[in-house]
Design an enzyme around this catalytic site. Structure first.
Site, mmCIF file in Angstrom:
data_model
loop_
_atom_site.group_PDB
_atom_site.id
_atom_site.type_symbol
_atom_site.label_atom_id
_atom_site.label_comp_id
_atom_site.label_asym_id
_atom_site.label_seq_id
_atom_site.Cartn_x
_atom_site.Cartn_y
_atom_site.Cartn_z
ATOM 1 N N CYS A 30 0.833 -1.211 0.000
ATOM 2 C CA CYS A 30 0.000 0.000 0.000
ATOM 3 C C CYS A 30 0.872 1.267 0.000
ATOM 4 C CB CYS A 30 -0.901 -0.061 1.232
ATOM 5 S SG CYS A 30 -1.716 1.474 1.658
ATOM 6 N N CYS A 33 0.125 3.821 2.744
ATOM 7 C CA CYS A 33 0.576 3.274 4.033
ATOM 8 C C CYS A 33 2.054 3.590 4.246
ATOM 9 C CB CYS A 33 0.377 1.764 4.086
ATOM 10 S SG CYS A 33 -1.333 1.236 3.962
#
Length: 105
Positions: A30, A33
């Site tokens: 991600c 993230c």
């Protein structure tokens, strides 16, 4: 530094904590993230005596992620007394996270 939180230690580390807890739900693949990760780690260092700051990999720990209905990552949940007090979905600046944590201290 943020603690590694797992399905196995979640109850002990998060739900039974005397201090407020931030849990960053994330995954290796991600992009957003990876942007939030260093911010969470920095907050972990700055608040080490006042709060517990941890990261939970949703791919490795689907139990907790499912229990809290995590559908988008990064999602950061703010716990106090074993209950979710606040939530941040998506990448955000440090000031947003600190603004949600400070009232819980």
């Amino acid at each position: 530094m943020a603690l590694e939180i797992t399905d196995a230690n979640f109850e002990e580390v998060v739900l039974k904590s005397e201090k407020p807890v931030i849990v960053d739900f994330w995954a290796e693949w991600c992009g957003p993230c990876r942007m939030v990760g260093p911010i969470v780690a920095e907050i972990g260092e700055e608040y080490s005596d006042k709060a517990v700051v941890g990261k939970l990999d949703v791919d490795s720990n689907p139990g907790v992620a499912g229990k809290y209905g995590i559908r988008n990552i990064p999602t950061i949940l703010f716990f106090k007394g074993g209950e979710v007090q606040d939530k941040q979905v998506g990448a955000c600046p440090k000031s947003t996270l600190v603004g949600k944590l400070d009232p819980l201290l």
